[in-house]
Design a protein around this motif. Structure first.
Motif, PDB file in Angstrom:
ATOM      1  N   LEU A   7       5.036  -0.399  -6.088  1.00  0.00           N
ATOM      2  CA  LEU A   7       5.617   0.647  -7.216  1.00  0.00           C
ATOM      3  C   LEU A   7       5.444  -0.032  -8.383  1.00  0.00           C
ATOM      4  O   LEU A   7       4.825   0.891  -9.537  1.00  0.00           O
ATOM      5  N   VAL A   8       5.768  -1.210  -8.555  1.00  0.00           N
ATOM      6  CA  VAL A   8       5.873  -1.715 -10.162  1.00  0.00           C
ATOM      7  C   VAL A   8       4.530  -1.955 -10.626  1.00  0.00           C
ATOM      8  O   VAL A   8       4.154  -1.696 -11.924  1.00  0.00           O
ATOM      9  N   LEU A   9       3.524  -2.556 -10.045  1.00  0.00           N
ATOM     10  CA  LEU A   9       2.163  -2.677 -10.551  1.00  0.00           C
ATOM     11  C   LEU A   9       1.496  -1.453 -10.663  1.00  0.00           C
ATOM     12  O   LEU A   9       0.469  -1.211 -11.463  1.00  0.00           O
ATOM     13  N   THR A  10       1.553  -0.292  -9.644  1.00  0.00           N
ATOM     14  CA  THR A  10       0.689   0.785  -9.721  1.00  0.00           C
ATOM     15  C   THR A  10       1.278   1.730 -10.816  1.00  0.00           C
ATOM     16  O   THR A  10       0.414   2.687 -11.208  1.00  0.00           O
ATOM     17  N   ALA A  11       2.633   2.077 -10.600  1.00  0.00           N
ATOM     18  CA  ALA A  11       3.252   3.344 -11.499  1.00  0.00           C
ATOM     19  C   ALA A  11       2.577   3.217 -13.028  1.00  0.00           C
ATOM     20  O   ALA A  11       2.353   4.345 -13.502  1.00  0.00           O
ATOM     21  N   PRO A  12       2.740   2.105 -13.766  1.00  0.00           N
ATOM     22  CA  PRO A  12       2.171   2.079 -15.141  1.00  0.00           C
ATOM     23  C   PRO A  12       0.673   2.227 -14.989  1.00  0.00           C
ATOM     24  O   PRO A  12       0.114   2.968 -15.904  1.00  0.00           O
ATOM     25  N   LEU A  13      -0.041   1.899 -14.083  1.00  0.00           N
ATOM     26  CA  LEU A  13      -1.680   2.230 -13.931  1.00  0.00           C
ATOM     27  C   LEU A  13      -1.757   3.718 -13.789  1.00  0.00           C
ATOM     28  O   LEU A  13      -2.727   4.155 -14.500  1.00  0.00           O
ATOM     29  N   VAL A  14      -1.003   4.095 -12.932  1.00  0.00           N
ATOM     30  CA  VAL A  14      -1.518   5.664 -12.810  1.00  0.00           C
ATOM     31  C   VAL A  14      -1.087   6.433 -13.923  1.00  0.00           C
ATOM     32  O   VAL A  14      -1.553   7.432 -14.130  1.00  0.00           O
TER      33      VAL A  14
ATOM     34  N   ASN B 100      -8.436  12.571 -11.649  1.00  0.00           N
ATOM     35  CA  ASN B 100      -9.120  12.020 -10.588  1.00  0.00           C
ATOM     36  C   ASN B 100      -9.160  10.721 -10.269  1.00  0.00           C
ATOM     37  O   ASN B 100      -9.053  10.042  -9.264  1.00  0.00           O
ATOM     38  N   TRP B 101      -9.159   9.818 -11.685  1.00  0.00           N
ATOM     39  CA  TRP B 101      -9.022   8.251 -11.393  1.00  0.00           C
ATOM     40  C   TRP B 101      -7.969   7.687 -10.775  1.00  0.00           C
ATOM     41  O   TRP B 101      -7.654   6.880 -10.118  1.00  0.00           O
ATOM     42  N   VAL B 102      -6.585   8.598 -10.929  1.00  0.00           N
ATOM     43  CA  VAL B 102      -5.492   8.312 -10.220  1.00  0.00           C
ATOM     44  C   VAL B 102      -5.496   8.166  -8.866  1.00  0.00           C
ATOM     45  O   VAL B 102      -5.211   7.228  -8.162  1.00  0.00           O
ATOM     46  N   PHE B 103      -6.354   9.282  -7.977  1.00  0.00           N
ATOM     47  CA  PHE B 103      -6.480   9.278  -6.668  1.00  0.00           C
ATOM     48  C   PHE B 103      -7.329   8.465  -6.430  1.00  0.00           C
ATOM     49  O   PHE B 103      -7.113   7.756  -5.219  1.00  0.00           O
ATOM     50  N   TRP B 104      -8.516   8.125  -7.163  1.00  0.00           N
ATOM     51  CA  TRP B 104      -9.429   7.111  -6.567  1.00  0.00           C
ATOM     52  C   TRP B 104      -8.874   5.712  -6.475  1.00  0.00           C
ATOM     53  O   TRP B 104      -9.275   4.974  -5.690  1.00  0.00           O
ATOM     54  N   ALA B 105      -8.015   5.388  -7.548  1.00  0.00           N
ATOM     55  CA  ALA B 105      -7.539   4.250  -7.929  1.00  0.00           C
ATOM     56  C   ALA B 105      -6.569   4.034  -6.538  1.00  0.00           C
ATOM     57  O   ALA B 105      -6.455   2.868  -5.929  1.00  0.00           O
ATOM     58  N   LEU B 106      -5.768   4.944  -5.990  1.00  0.00           N
ATOM     59  CA  LEU B 106      -4.912   4.840  -4.946  1.00  0.00           C
ATOM     60  C   LEU B 106      -5.784   4.586  -3.607  1.00  0.00           C
ATOM     61  O   LEU B 106      -5.219   3.852  -2.943  1.00  0.00           O
ATOM     62  N   ALA B 107      -6.899   5.454  -3.484  1.00  0.00           N
ATOM     63  CA  ALA B 107      -7.838   5.191  -2.265  1.00  0.00           C
ATOM     64  C   ALA B 107      -8.379   3.609  -2.254  1.00  0.00           C
ATOM     65  O   ALA B 107      -8.077   2.884  -1.162  1.00  0.00           O
ATOM     66  N   ILE B 108      -8.730   3.220  -3.311  1.00  0.00           N
ATOM     67  CA  ILE B 108      -9.057   1.668  -3.437  1.00  0.00           C
ATOM     68  C   ILE B 108      -8.012   0.775  -2.838  1.00  0.00           C
ATOM     69  O   ILE B 108      -8.131  -0.273  -2.349  1.00  0.00           O
TER      70      ILE B 108
ATOM     71  N   THR C  75       0.889  -1.249  -0.024  1.00  0.00           N
ATOM     72  CA  THR C  75      -0.140  -0.001   0.078  1.00  0.00           C
ATOM     73  C   THR C  75       0.797   1.205   0.077  1.00  0.00           C
ATOM     74  O   THR C  75       0.511   2.305  -0.748  1.00  0.00           O
ATOM     75  N   GLN C  76       1.908   1.267   0.747  1.00  0.00           N
ATOM     76  CA  GLN C  76       2.866   2.359   0.845  1.00  0.00           C
ATOM     77  C   GLN C  76       3.272   2.584  -0.800  1.00  0.00           C
ATOM     78  O   GLN C  76       3.674   3.398  -1.255  1.00  0.00           O
ATOM     79  N   GLY C  77       3.921   1.355  -1.081  1.00  0.00           N
ATOM     80  CA  GLY C  77       4.358   1.406  -2.656  1.00  0.00           C
ATOM     81  C   GLY C  77       3.361   2.008  -3.767  1.00  0.00           C
ATOM     82  O   GLY C  77       3.910   2.766  -4.716  1.00  0.00           O
ATOM     83  N   THR C  78       2.121   1.881  -3.401  1.00  0.00           N
ATOM     84  CA  THR C  78       1.431   2.625  -4.535  1.00  0.00           C
ATOM     85  C   THR C  78       1.333   4.046  -4.404  1.00  0.00           C
ATOM     86  O   THR C  78       1.090   4.815  -5.250  1.00  0.00           O
ATOM     87  N   ILE C  79       1.368   4.620  -3.301  1.00  0.00           N
ATOM     88  CA  ILE C  79       1.454   6.091  -2.931  1.00  0.00           C
ATOM     89  C   ILE C  79       2.844   6.365  -3.364  1.00  0.00           C
ATOM     90  O   ILE C  79       2.926   7.624  -4.225  1.00  0.00           O
ATOM     91  N   LEU C  80       3.772   5.613  -3.109  1.00  0.00           N
ATOM     92  CA  LEU C  80       5.276   6.033  -3.890  1.00  0.00           C
ATOM     93  C   LEU C  80       5.292   5.998  -5.254  1.00  0.00           C
ATOM     94  O   LEU C  80       6.044   6.905  -5.864  1.00  0.00           O
ATOM     95  N   ALA C  81       4.443   5.185  -5.906  1.00  0.00           N
ATOM     96  CA  ALA C  81       4.288   5.180  -7.296  1.00  0.00           C
ATOM     97  C   ALA C  81       3.836   6.356  -8.071  1.00  0.00           C
ATOM     98  O   ALA C  81       4.382   6.850  -8.978  1.00  0.00           O
ATOM     99  N   TYR C  82       2.915   7.006  -7.376  1.00  0.00           N
ATOM    100  CA  TYR C  82       2.419   8.466  -7.651  1.00  0.00           C
ATOM    101  C   TYR C  82       3.444   9.184  -7.565  1.00  0.00           C
ATOM    102  O   TYR C  82       3.875  10.127  -8.653  1.00  0.00           O
ATOM    103  N   PHE C  83       4.236   9.443  -6.436  1.00  0.00           N
ATOM    104  CA  PHE C  83       4.915  10.320  -6.064  1.00  0.00           C
ATOM    105  C   PHE C  83       6.352  10.510  -7.100  1.00  0.00           C
ATOM    106  O   PHE C  83       6.724  11.347  -7.309  1.00  0.00           O
TER     107      PHE C  83
END
Length: 401
Positions: free
Chosen positions: A152-159, A169-177, A18-26
């Motif tokens: 990070l690996v799975l979320t970075a291409p998604l975001v 907006n969909w970036v932040f909603w996906a991170l919340a999920i 979950t931390q990695g998903t936020i890291l992926a965005y930043f």
């Protein structure tokens, strides 16, 4: 491996995922989000510095968790859940903030999000220190580093794809999920009552006088300054240098390659330390990072970026696993979360400094020069490596009895 142990390992991995998903965005697209909204590298550095403050003061979360159980649920579980729900709320709030006109409101929301993350991060580490055997420390750190890098690996291409084709907006909603993933596993935790030898004791803070502990903190400070500073500008530098080949979607893929390198570095980091010893393992990670930064500065075309970023991630993964494992080994069980959180707070100060330095300097000097400088920063760790090789003072004293 028992079913319970596997479940606990999976929970720790999911919390770090979950931390990695936020890291992926930043790491992958936050700089591009700022650029689209007309903000500068200095603004990016300000955000990075302020957003790291909750991780700098996480010692207080550790002390609170060590001393005060909540709701009859124990010392760790309730704090982890509170942190996760704060993160979800802040992510849902992001699309309501216009970054172009409300920069400081965006910064405040990011600060609160990071507070939530720092809270569950601290208490996740405390739970690991409470429950994991010494012989499993390398394994659990590999799972944590690997879990965060997998996020990070799975979320970075998604975001990146969401930002490019669906909107921000969909970036932040996906991170919340994605933050919901570990919650069912955390709810299943049943913490055991604390034994007397693990009860909070202020006298245990004397451990910070140990040169071994100080050396770990200083080497970690250097490594994480480079790690965060470089990561914050990799994609932006590539977009500036090769504008026709890079967009938000490609930026996400680049971050995934970096994450794959971190995963492999995390998986093998413990083995590297076991095989080479602490001193040689740190040297290997240091030199690899230095060379990769220099290579990133001089790549002649974007095709080289994929290889160089992977090697950079590999060195970061090894560095992180070594520092995390050494920090865990150095903690006193009476102040486990407090002591570990202090050591991690040092690395988080370093990350804030690194992001501020690269964000600010990118407005003044070229990215090529900046990558050379950040690579050379690794050399500041050299004076402290010998102290880590010698080990803890009290361990040496015991061995001489």
């Amino acid at each position: 491996m028992t079913r319970l142990k596997f479940r606990n390992y999976f929970m720790f991995g999911a919390l770090y995922f979950t931390q990695g998903t936020i890291l992926a965005y930043f790491l992958s697209i936050n700089a591009l989000y700022f650029k689209e909204n007309g903000l500068s590298g200095t603004d990016l550095g300000i955000l990075g510095t302020i957003a790291m403050i909750p991780f700098v003061i996480k010692i207080f979360y550790g002390m609170l968790s060590d001393r005060v159980p909540l709701f009859g649920m124990g010392h760790r579980k309730p704090y982890i859940l509170i942190g996760l729900f704060i993160q979800i709320a802040c992510l849902i709030a992001v699309p309501t903030i216009n970054l172009s006109t409300n920069f400081w409101l965006f910064v405040l929301n990011a600060f609160l999000l990071q507070m939530g993350m720092a809270l569950y991060d601290t208490c996740t580490d405390g739970l690991a220190l409470d429950t994991i055997q010494k012989s499993e420390e390398g394994t659990i750190q590999a799972i944590m580093v690997g879990g965060r890098a997998l996020g990070l690996v799975l979320t970075a291409p998604l975001v990146g794809l969401l930002a490019e084709f669906a909107g921000w907006n969909w970036v932040f909603w996906a991170l919340a999920i994605s933050t919901l993933i570990p919650i069912p596993f955390v709810l299943g935790i049943h913490e055991s009552p604390r034994t007397i030898d693990k009860e909070f004791n202020w006298g245990a803070f004397k451990a910070f006088k140990d040169q071994y502990v100080i050396a770990i903190a200083l080497v970690g400070f250097v490594f994480f300054t480079v790690y965060a500073g470089v990561n914050a500008i990799v994609n932006l530098s590539l977009e500036v240098r090769f504008p026709t080949q890079f967009n938000k979607a490609v930026a996400g893929l680049i971050s995934s390659v970096l994450g794959i390198g971190i995963i492999l570095g995390g998986v093998f980091g413990g083995r590297v330390m076991d095989r080479l010893g602490k001193k040689k393992a740190i040297w290997a990670a240091l030199l690899t990072s230095l060379i990769a930064n220099a290579a990133l500065a001089i790549i002649p075309n974007p095709g080289w970026a994929w290889i160089v970023v992977f090697i950079l991630g590999l060195s970061f993964g090894v560095q992180q696993t070594i520092i995390f494992a050494l920090s865990m080994n150095a903690t006193d069980s009476r102040i486990a979360a407090s002591m570990y959180s202090i050591l991690m707070a040092v690395t988080n100060v370093a990350q804030g400094l690194g992001m501020f330095l690269t964000g600010t300097l990118s407005d003044i000097i070229s990215y090529r020069t900046l990558f050379f400088i950040m690579g050379l920063v690794n050399l500041l760790a050299i004076p402290f490596i010998g102290k880590i090789q010698k080990g803890k003072t009290h361990d040496l004293q015991k061995s001489n009895v």
